[in-house]
Design a protein around this motif. Structure first.
Motif, mmCIF file in Angstrom:
data_model
loop_
_atom_site.group_PDB
_atom_site.id
_atom_site.type_symbol
_atom_site.label_atom_id
_atom_site.label_comp_id
_atom_site.label_asym_id
_atom_site.label_seq_id
_atom_site.Cartn_x
_atom_site.Cartn_y
_atom_site.Cartn_z
ATOM 1 N N ALA A 156 49.033 41.794 40.215
ATOM 2 C CA ALA A 156 47.598 41.018 40.381
ATOM 3 C C ALA A 156 47.785 39.460 40.090
ATOM 4 O O ALA A 156 47.110 38.604 40.131
ATOM 5 C CB ALA A 156 46.870 41.672 39.037
ATOM 6 N N ILE A 157 48.999 39.174 39.664
ATOM 7 C CA ILE A 157 49.290 37.623 39.350
ATOM 8 C C ILE A 157 49.256 36.871 40.504
ATOM 9 O O ILE A 157 48.725 35.703 40.191
ATOM 10 C CB ILE A 157 50.668 37.583 38.583
ATOM 11 C CG1 ILE A 157 50.499 38.165 36.990
ATOM 12 C CG2 ILE A 157 51.207 35.996 38.246
ATOM 13 C CD1 ILE A 157 52.039 38.330 36.244
ATOM 14 N N GLY A 158 49.765 37.278 41.669
ATOM 15 C CA GLY A 158 49.821 36.538 42.803
ATOM 16 C C GLY A 158 48.455 36.156 43.144
ATOM 17 O O GLY A 158 47.857 34.806 43.433
ATOM 18 N N PRO A 159 47.659 37.223 43.541
ATOM 19 C CA PRO A 159 46.059 36.705 43.901
ATOM 20 C C PRO A 159 45.306 36.011 42.861
ATOM 21 O O PRO A 159 44.427 35.209 43.046
ATOM 22 C CB PRO A 159 45.547 38.280 43.817
ATOM 23 C CG PRO A 159 46.590 39.268 44.137
ATOM 24 C CD PRO A 159 47.852 38.530 43.565
ATOM 25 N N MET A 160 45.671 36.187 41.520
ATOM 26 C CA MET A 160 44.969 35.498 40.549
ATOM 27 C C MET A 160 45.267 34.068 40.729
ATOM 28 O O MET A 160 44.375 33.110 40.560
ATOM 29 C CB MET A 160 45.391 35.986 39.252
ATOM 30 C CG MET A 160 44.661 35.237 37.881
ATOM 31 S SD MET A 160 45.204 36.159 36.382
ATOM 32 C CE MET A 160 44.805 37.909 36.733
ATOM 33 N N MET A 161 46.619 33.784 40.825
ATOM 34 C CA MET A 161 47.157 32.313 41.173
ATOM 35 C C MET A 161 46.310 31.840 42.263
ATOM 36 O O MET A 161 45.577 30.477 42.171
ATOM 37 C CB MET A 161 48.499 32.371 41.308
ATOM 38 C CG MET A 161 49.255 32.319 40.095
ATOM 39 S SD MET A 161 51.049 32.119 40.550
ATOM 40 C CE MET A 161 51.694 33.522 41.556
ATOM 41 N N ILE A 162 45.952 32.398 43.515
ATOM 42 C CA ILE A 162 45.218 31.923 44.566
ATOM 43 C C ILE A 162 43.717 31.535 43.843
ATOM 44 O O ILE A 162 43.222 30.552 44.203
ATOM 45 C CB ILE A 162 44.923 32.978 45.592
ATOM 46 C CG1 ILE A 162 46.452 33.407 46.019
ATOM 47 C CG2 ILE A 162 44.217 32.652 46.813
ATOM 48 C CD1 ILE A 162 47.205 32.290 46.654
ATOM 49 N N GLY A 163 42.999 32.504 43.362
ATOM 50 C CA GLY A 163 41.684 32.169 42.698
ATOM 51 C C GLY A 163 41.851 30.937 41.851
ATOM 52 O O GLY A 163 40.899 30.222 41.840
ATOM 53 N N LEU A 164 42.675 31.082 40.992
ATOM 54 C CA LEU A 164 42.795 29.799 39.917
ATOM 55 C C LEU A 164 43.077 28.629 40.556
ATOM 56 O O LEU A 164 42.663 27.468 40.495
ATOM 57 C CB LEU A 164 43.931 30.321 38.871
ATOM 58 C CG LEU A 164 43.502 31.213 37.823
ATOM 59 C CD1 LEU A 164 44.889 31.789 37.068
ATOM 60 C CD2 LEU A 164 42.503 30.826 37.166
ATOM 61 N N ARG A 165 43.844 28.733 41.705
ATOM 62 C CA ARG A 165 44.108 27.233 42.484
ATOM 63 C C ARG A 165 42.812 27.002 43.048
ATOM 64 O O ARG A 165 42.557 25.811 43.167
ATOM 65 C CB ARG A 165 45.208 27.385 43.521
ATOM 66 C CG ARG A 165 45.509 26.293 44.323
ATOM 67 C CD ARG A 165 46.699 26.486 45.245
ATOM 68 N NE ARG A 165 46.463 27.464 46.203
ATOM 69 C CZ ARG A 165 47.158 28.319 46.901
ATOM 70 N NH1 ARG A 165 48.492 28.164 46.692
ATOM 71 N NH2 ARG A 165 46.605 29.190 47.907
ATOM 72 N N GLU A 166 41.804 27.794 43.713
ATOM 73 C CA GLU A 166 40.575 27.424 44.161
ATOM 74 C C GLU A 166 40.086 27.020 43.236
ATOM 75 O O GLU A 166 39.249 25.902 43.364
ATOM 76 C CB GLU A 166 39.801 28.650 44.751
ATOM 77 C CG GLU A 166 40.596 29.240 45.953
ATOM 78 C CD GLU A 166 40.176 28.396 47.164
ATOM 79 O OE1 GLU A 166 38.875 27.925 46.995
ATOM 80 O OE2 GLU A 166 41.025 28.056 48.018
ATOM 81 N N MET A 167 39.771 27.611 42.064
ATOM 82 C CA MET A 167 38.867 26.838 40.802
ATOM 83 C C MET A 167 39.502 25.641 40.395
ATOM 84 O O MET A 167 38.634 24.681 39.897
ATOM 85 C CB MET A 167 38.951 27.776 39.756
ATOM 86 C CG MET A 167 37.991 29.131 40.018
ATOM 87 S SD MET A 167 37.616 30.091 38.471
ATOM 88 C CE MET A 167 39.206 30.922 38.319
ATOM 89 N N SER A 168 40.708 25.408 40.399
ATOM 90 C CA SER A 168 41.186 23.899 39.921
ATOM 91 C C SER A 168 41.455 22.695 40.830
ATOM 92 O O SER A 168 42.063 21.714 40.843
ATOM 93 C CB SER A 168 42.692 24.135 39.053
ATOM 94 O OG SER A 168 43.627 24.646 39.974
ATOM 95 N N GLY A 169 40.828 23.132 41.980
ATOM 96 C CA GLY A 169 40.662 22.040 43.040
ATOM 97 C C GLY A 169 42.209 21.839 43.864
ATOM 98 O O GLY A 169 42.486 20.864 43.963
ATOM 99 N N GLY A 170 42.838 22.966 43.737
ATOM 100 C CA GLY A 170 44.246 23.194 44.398
ATOM 101 C C GLY A 170 45.336 22.893 43.645
ATOM 102 O O GLY A 170 46.446 22.413 44.094
ATOM 103 N N LYS A 171 45.035 22.773 42.383
ATOM 104 C CA LYS A 171 46.344 22.507 41.242
ATOM 105 C C LYS A 171 47.315 23.748 41.254
ATOM 106 O O LYS A 171 46.910 24.721 40.564
ATOM 107 C CB LYS A 171 45.955 21.926 40.321
ATOM 108 C CG LYS A 171 45.220 20.527 39.986
ATOM 109 C CD LYS A 171 44.747 20.071 38.811
ATOM 110 C CE LYS A 171 44.083 18.779 39.001
ATOM 111 N NZ LYS A 171 42.797 18.551 38.881
ATOM 112 N N THR A 172 48.310 23.800 41.976
ATOM 113 C CA THR A 172 49.041 25.043 41.758
ATOM 114 C C THR A 172 49.879 25.425 40.729
ATOM 115 O O THR A 172 49.820 26.468 40.039
ATOM 116 C CB THR A 172 50.111 25.005 42.932
ATOM 117 O OG1 THR A 172 49.263 25.041 44.434
ATOM 118 C CG2 THR A 172 50.904 26.445 43.117
ATOM 119 N N GLY A 173 50.275 24.228 40.206
ATOM 120 C CA GLY A 173 50.842 24.648 38.735
ATOM 121 C C GLY A 173 50.118 24.879 37.713
ATOM 122 O O GLY A 173 50.526 26.165 37.074
ATOM 123 N N LEU A 174 48.758 24.522 37.570
ATOM 124 C CA LEU A 174 47.876 24.885 36.561
ATOM 125 C C LEU A 174 47.534 26.344 36.912
ATOM 126 O O LEU A 174 47.314 27.167 35.886
ATOM 127 C CB LEU A 174 46.660 24.129 36.639
ATOM 128 C CG LEU A 174 45.640 24.178 35.636
ATOM 129 C CD1 LEU A 174 46.114 24.304 34.216
ATOM 130 C CD2 LEU A 174 44.482 23.345 35.700
#
Length: 184
Positions: free
Chosen positions: A144-162
């Motif tokens: 689940a961590i991978g898909p979650m990172m995708i959603g978080l990147r969407e929410m953070s305006g493309g900030k992958t590290g965050l």
């Protein structure tokens, strides 16, 4: 223009194979509740596997198995959305423009892999007698961590590290809380 209907099974498998486009497609529709169903069932099966494993080793009784499954369902229905709310509030500082409903749905849908692994784990547990909570349950949660990172990147305006940091923290918290709940 014909509007395509999102099918639940294609969304669930899509989250494992190609989470980015699947999140965008699934959350653009009106099936926000699918995420809640996915996380509720995923954690119910994960905790059920834990209960079955402890039952098979004689450490817990049959009542514990039922209690574990119910605890898992409540965990997926309440805790995962609550974590999404906390992360959504944190990401509001990064000018997150996604709605709270979007954040909750995205988080919950991230556990699609855990649902699939949970189903497989229950089959292997019941048919072959394996102890499956570690092999199937934990693997599903890690998936689940991978898909979650995708959603978080969407929410953070493309900030992958965050997204990576937050997904790692959430994944760690979920596994630590499972370890705690599995030993009550």
């Amino acid at each position: 223009m014909e509007k395509t209907k999102t099918r639940p099974f294609s969304t669930i498998f899509g989250m494992m194979i190609s989470p980015g486009p699947t999140v965008k497609r699934a959350l653009s529709g009106k099936q926000w509740y699918l995420g809640l169903i996915v996380s509720t069932l995923a954690f119910m099966l994960f905790f059920l596997q834990t209960g079955l494993d402890l039952y098979k080793t004689g450490q817990k009784g049959l009542g514990f198995v039922t209690l574990s499954a119910a605890t898992g369902a409540l965990y997926g229905l309440l805790v995962i959305p609550a974590l999404a709310v906390v992360v959504w509030v944190i990401l509001k500082m990064t000018k997150n423009e996604k709605s709270l409903k979007w954040a909750i749905s995205s988080f919950c849908l991230s556990y699609s892999g855990a649902l699939i692994y949970g189903l497989a784990g229950i089959v292997f547990s019941l048919v072959l007698g394996w102890k499956t909570s570690m092999a199937f349950g934990v693997t599903g949660v890690l998936w689940a961590i991978g898909p979650m990172m995708i959603g978080l990147r969407e929410m953070s305006g493309g900030k992958t590290g965050l997204g990576v940091i937050l997904a790692t923290l959430v994944g760690s918290l979920v596994l630590l809380s499972w370890a705690f709940l599995g030993n009550y």
